[in-house]
Write a protein that holds these residues in place. Structure first.
Motif, mmCIF file in Angstrom:
data_model
loop_
_atom_site.group_PDB
_atom_site.id
_atom_site.type_symbol
_atom_site.label_atom_id
_atom_site.label_comp_id
_atom_site.label_asym_id
_atom_site.label_seq_id
_atom_site.Cartn_x
_atom_site.Cartn_y
_atom_site.Cartn_z
ATOM 1 N N VAL A 415 0.954 -1.285 -0.003
ATOM 2 C CA VAL A 415 -0.051 0.048 -0.065
ATOM 3 C C VAL A 415 0.882 1.442 0.078
ATOM 4 C CG1 VAL A 415 -1.807 1.226 1.138
ATOM 5 C CG2 VAL A 415 -1.776 -1.177 1.237
ATOM 6 N N HIS A 416 1.812 1.367 0.708
ATOM 7 C CA HIS A 416 2.720 2.439 0.990
ATOM 8 C C HIS A 416 3.331 2.873 -0.498
ATOM 9 C CE1 HIS A 416 6.012 5.176 1.858
ATOM 10 N NE2 HIS A 416 5.623 5.141 3.106
ATOM 11 N N THR A 417 3.586 4.001 -0.826
ATOM 12 C CA THR A 417 4.330 4.395 -2.088
ATOM 13 C C THR A 417 5.578 3.702 -2.465
ATOM 14 O OG1 THR A 417 3.125 6.643 -1.855
ATOM 15 C CG2 THR A 417 5.074 6.392 -3.400
ATOM 16 N N ALA A 418 6.001 3.038 -3.435
ATOM 17 C CA ALA A 418 7.009 2.334 -3.539
ATOM 18 C C ALA A 418 8.341 3.290 -3.460
ATOM 19 C CB ALA A 418 6.980 1.935 -5.088
ATOM 20 N N ASP A 419 9.161 2.810 -2.695
ATOM 21 C CA ASP A 419 10.285 3.473 -2.222
ATOM 22 C C ASP A 419 11.372 2.668 -1.918
ATOM 23 O OD1 ASP A 419 12.455 5.404 -1.128
ATOM 24 O OD2 ASP A 419 10.884 6.414 0.151
ATOM 25 N N THR A 420 12.186 2.318 -3.109
ATOM 26 C CA THR A 420 13.270 1.481 -3.128
ATOM 27 C C THR A 420 14.218 1.619 -2.139
ATOM 28 O OG1 THR A 420 12.784 0.815 -5.256
ATOM 29 C CG2 THR A 420 14.764 0.019 -4.610
ATOM 30 N N LYS A 421 14.936 2.812 -1.898
ATOM 31 C CA LYS A 421 15.797 3.020 -0.852
ATOM 32 C C LYS A 421 15.494 2.972 0.579
ATOM 33 C CE LYS A 421 18.193 6.515 -3.860
ATOM 34 N NZ LYS A 421 18.855 7.960 -4.057
ATOM 35 N N ARG A 422 14.233 3.354 0.850
ATOM 36 C CA ARG A 422 13.712 3.066 2.090
ATOM 37 C C ARG A 422 12.910 1.759 2.514
ATOM 38 N NH1 ARG A 422 9.822 7.521 3.393
ATOM 39 N NH2 ARG A 422 10.075 6.906 5.500
ATOM 40 N N GLY A 423 12.998 0.925 1.509
ATOM 41 C CA GLY A 423 12.388 -0.356 1.397
ATOM 42 C C GLY A 423 10.605 -0.587 1.611
ATOM 43 N N TYR A 424 10.242 0.565 1.256
ATOM 44 C CA TYR A 424 8.492 0.704 1.122
ATOM 45 C C TYR A 424 8.231 0.117 -0.215
ATOM 46 C CZ TYR A 424 7.946 3.010 5.543
ATOM 47 O OH TYR A 424 8.027 3.149 7.143
ATOM 48 N N GLY A 425 6.862 -0.469 -0.336
ATOM 49 C CA GLY A 425 6.220 -0.784 -1.549
ATOM 50 C C GLY A 425 6.939 -1.636 -2.486
ATOM 51 N N GLU A 426 7.719 -2.751 -1.989
ATOM 52 C CA GLU A 426 8.140 -3.891 -2.750
ATOM 53 C C GLU A 426 7.103 -4.458 -3.463
ATOM 54 O OE1 GLU A 426 11.150 -4.509 -3.499
ATOM 55 O OE2 GLU A 426 12.129 -2.708 -2.236
ATOM 56 N N ASN A 434 -0.430 7.565 -1.906
ATOM 57 C CA ASN A 434 -1.202 8.388 -1.083
ATOM 58 C C ASN A 434 -0.461 8.888 -0.094
ATOM 59 O OD1 ASN A 434 -3.153 9.043 1.066
ATOM 60 N ND2 ASN A 434 -4.714 8.507 -0.435
ATOM 61 N N GLN A 435 -0.091 10.195 0.176
ATOM 62 C CA GLN A 435 0.637 10.778 1.005
ATOM 63 C C GLN A 435 0.138 10.428 2.464
ATOM 64 O OE1 GLN A 435 1.841 14.638 0.192
ATOM 65 N NE2 GLN A 435 3.135 14.001 -1.339
ATOM 66 N N LYS A 436 -1.158 10.722 2.570
ATOM 67 C CA LYS A 436 -1.821 10.534 3.928
ATOM 68 C C LYS A 436 -1.764 9.097 4.515
ATOM 69 C CE LYS A 436 -6.329 11.372 6.312
ATOM 70 N NZ LYS A 436 -7.632 11.725 6.168
ATOM 71 N N LEU A 437 -1.833 8.100 3.637
ATOM 72 C CA LEU A 437 -1.664 6.724 3.987
ATOM 73 C C LEU A 437 -0.303 6.443 4.523
ATOM 74 C CD1 LEU A 437 -4.023 4.584 1.924
ATOM 75 C CD2 LEU A 437 -3.638 4.411 4.247
ATOM 76 N N ASP A 438 0.677 6.854 3.447
ATOM 77 C CA ASP A 438 2.153 6.863 3.922
ATOM 78 C C ASP A 438 2.432 7.311 5.269
ATOM 79 O OD1 ASP A 438 2.258 5.745 1.268
ATOM 80 O OD2 ASP A 438 3.309 7.578 0.360
ATOM 81 N N ILE A 441 1.127 4.927 7.743
ATOM 82 C CA ILE A 441 1.587 3.692 7.779
ATOM 83 C C ILE A 441 3.076 4.015 8.323
ATOM 84 C CG2 ILE A 441 2.931 2.104 6.453
ATOM 85 C CD1 ILE A 441 0.602 2.481 4.352
ATOM 86 N N GLU A 442 3.674 4.967 8.525
ATOM 87 C CA GLU A 442 4.978 5.247 9.020
ATOM 88 C C GLU A 442 4.859 5.558 10.404
ATOM 89 O OE1 GLU A 442 7.728 7.680 6.834
ATOM 90 O OE2 GLU A 442 6.996 7.005 5.068
ATOM 91 N N GLU A 443 3.818 6.153 10.535
ATOM 92 C CA GLU A 443 3.436 6.484 12.153
ATOM 93 C C GLU A 443 3.304 5.317 13.060
ATOM 94 O OE1 GLU A 443 0.260 9.529 12.115
ATOM 95 O OE2 GLU A 443 1.634 11.210 11.769
ATOM 96 N N SER A 444 2.525 4.302 12.384
ATOM 97 C CA SER A 444 1.967 3.275 13.195
ATOM 98 C C SER A 444 3.173 2.321 13.893
ATOM 99 C CB SER A 444 0.918 2.511 12.086
ATOM 100 O OG SER A 444 1.718 1.740 11.269
ATOM 101 N N SER A 445 4.265 2.283 12.780
ATOM 102 C CA SER A 445 5.382 1.309 13.041
ATOM 103 C C SER A 445 6.447 2.023 14.139
ATOM 104 C CB SER A 445 6.152 1.139 11.887
ATOM 105 O OG SER A 445 6.949 2.553 11.549
ATOM 106 N N THR A 446 5.823 3.257 14.795
ATOM 107 C CA THR A 446 6.807 3.800 15.638
ATOM 108 C C THR A 446 6.283 3.763 17.203
ATOM 109 O OG1 THR A 446 5.792 5.986 15.593
ATOM 110 C CG2 THR A 446 7.791 5.241 14.125
ATOM 111 N N ILE A 447 5.019 3.279 17.130
ATOM 112 C CA ILE A 447 4.074 3.378 18.531
ATOM 113 C C ILE A 447 4.246 2.165 19.254
ATOM 114 C CG2 ILE A 447 1.714 3.462 19.471
ATOM 115 C CD1 ILE A 447 1.004 4.668 16.800
ATOM 116 N N LEU A 448 4.812 2.372 20.636
ATOM 117 C CA LEU A 448 5.308 1.223 21.481
ATOM 118 C C LEU A 448 3.860 0.598 22.166
ATOM 119 C CD1 LEU A 448 8.569 2.499 23.075
ATOM 120 C CD2 LEU A 448 8.209 0.920 21.291
#
Length: 513
Positions: A415-426, A434-438, A441-448
């Motif tokens: 779902v995340h925009t493809a970004d090969t360098k950062r590893g998203y969207g493979e 979709n920037q809002k979804l991106d 998605i990124e915020e969700s991975s940081t929540i402990l």
């Protein structure tokens, strides 16, 4: 004949060098497993699909692993700790050797993780998106530093199989692995493309020794032939049985059938970079025009659940709001099509694997009522998978399983925009962005805090269902079948309980009198 002599020479040399694998083959301990598709590659980092994981997971291991119930357990790492929220310190298991005799050490972990992030052909970059740096503290201790808090790192590391470091003078990070050498319970013997991958037990495996001495993973894509192979004794276990055959299998003496809800959802995907699917109203119209219940009644014979959202209820991030199946609403679908500027419909090619032909025909029949004319193009999975990875399909039927048990598998990869360098969207095969979804998605991975993280993931599900970068159709049961009959040449009967992640690990299969 020349090629055969060359192969035999290389294979003989491999056996001489590989003293850690069984040298004497006991034909009575041969287990033949039929898979629904062929393994894509022998390089564990150059793929991210179910059949290949199932085969390669017998050869390779990660720092940590899932047990059959999706609980994280130590593997090549004996233990780990977090000195702070960005630091993961792994104590490695001593006395482990690769199949070529090389001792497993911290340098192998660093090499593996670096390659997984930087190798151009790597399909597992999304599992290491938070990794910032690596440090060898000593031969048996590795420190991973993340860019941010990343509570699901252990889940992701189950997908990173450790490779032997080639050494500074032989850096081969840009070369594909043709000869798989791991630390796992089985060693590679041979791959006959389109036919079989042969493995042999690792006699000096650090953990419990495998019961089965030799395993053949046989590619039998045709559903009927795969079931017939089990019934006539050509194979001993099949990972995927056709739903229409379940009753017959259950009525056959000596055959055991196990049906379990899985982690996968079947979707329709699109190229959203161009019309008509660039317009989300078209995607919404297609979704509302489909009669999902008709599809699973006619072709999956009740061995599936209708999808209300993009995730299985067994995955962390599931949103109960989308528990109910998406119901057909042809009137609304037609309104959306007209408002999107396609009152007369359009034509498109639907790419599917051969085994999904009947399902594709039903989808074609249903969408024709919406004036959408579909041409069906059938592929072998070994052809379709690379095609999808190259973004060459405008409309396709596919599936995705969150095999880490976490929704980030789908969101980071598909779902995340493809970004090969950062590893998203493979696995974002349709080019959705979709920037809002991106951001979510990124915020969700940081929540402990797990409850707060669940809320964030459920927000992503809500936005996903509005945007429909993929259309959820149904969640098939995992259907396995294996023989409990006495085997040829007197081999004992199989004892086996399938895993939640659908992988078939031969070391977990036992035998009884």
């Amino acid at each position: 004949m020349r090629h055969r002599i060359s192969f035999l020479f290389i294979f003989s040399l491999f056996l001489i060098l590989n003293s850690h694998c069984a040298k004497k083959q006991n034909i009575q301990s041969l287990l033949r497993i039929a898979l629904e598709d062929e393994v894509q590659t022998l390089d564990p980092q150059a793929q991210n699909e179910s059949v290949s994981w199932s085969v390669l997971g017998n050869i390779f291991e990660g720092l940590v692993a899932f047990d059959r119930n999706m609980k994280i357990i130590p593997s090549l790492a004996e233990s780990w700790e977090n000195p702070d929220e960005f630091t993961w310190r792994f104590r490695l298991r001593k006395g482990v050797r690769f199949h070529n005799g090389k001792e497993f050490k911290a340098e192998d972990v660093v090499y593996t993780l670096r390659r997984a992030k930087t190798y151009s052909a790597s399909k597992i970059k999304s599992y290491l998106i938070a990794l910032d740096s690596l440090k060898v503290l000593d031969d048996w201790t590795v420190e991973l530093i993340t860019k941010r808090s990343y509570p699901v790192l252990l889940n992701k590391l189950t997908f990173v199989f450790v490779l032997p470091a080639p050494g500074v003078s032989k850096d081969k990070e840009d070369e594909s692995i043709a000869q798989p050498i791991g630390t796992g319970p089985y060693c590679f013997i041979e791959w006959k493309k389109g036919q079989v991958v042969k493995l042999v037990a690792n006699e000096n495996y650090w953990n419990s020794k495998p019961t089965i001495s030799e395993v053949w993973f046989m590619a039998i894509p045709d559903d009927y032939q795969r079931v017939q192979a089990l019934l006539n004794g050509s194979v001993d276990l099949i990972r995927e049985a056709e739903e229409s055959e379940v009753t017959r299998l259950r009525q056959t003496k000596g055959i055991k059938v196990i049906c379990k809800p899985g982690l996968s959802v079947t979707y329709l995907g699109f190229n959203v970079k161009k019309l008509p699917f660039k317009n989300k109203r078209i995607r919404q119209a297609v979704s509302l025009a489909l009669d999902r219940e008709d599809i699973i009644t006619r072709h999956i014979f009740g061995e599936a659940l209708l999808a209300g959202g993009p995730l299985s209820q067994n995955v962390f991030g599931f949103n109960p709001k989308w528990s109910n199946p998406i119901k057909k609403n042809f009137e609304r679908a037609n309104q959306l099509l007209e408002s999107a500027g396609f009152p007369k419909g359009f034509s498109v090619t639907l790419d599917v694997v051969h085994t999904a032909k009947d399902i594709a025909e039903t989808i074609k029949e249903q969408l024709r009522k919406l004036k959408i004319e579909i041409k069906i193009k059938l592929w072998d999975w070994t052809e379709l998978y690379p095609r999808l990875c190259r973004g060459e399909s405008d409309f396709f039927l596919t599936g995705w399983g969150c095999s880490s048990g976490d929704a980030s598998d789908l969101f980071d990869d598909c779902v995340h925009t493809a970004d090969t360098k950062r590893g998203y969207g493979e696995a974002n095969h349709g080019g959705y962005s979709n920037q809002k979804l991106d951001k979510l998605i990124e915020e969700s991975s940081t929540i402990l805090d797990s409850s707060l993280r669940l809320e964030k993931l459920q927000q992503i599900v809500d936005l996903f269902m509005e945007e429909l970068p993929l259309i959820p159709l149904y969640m098939r049961n995992n259907i396995y079948a294996f023989s409990e009959r006495p085997r040829p040449l007197g081999q004992n009967k199989i004892i086996w309980e399938p895993r939640q992640d659908r992988r078939v690990y031969a070391a977990e299969i036992g035998v009884k009198q």
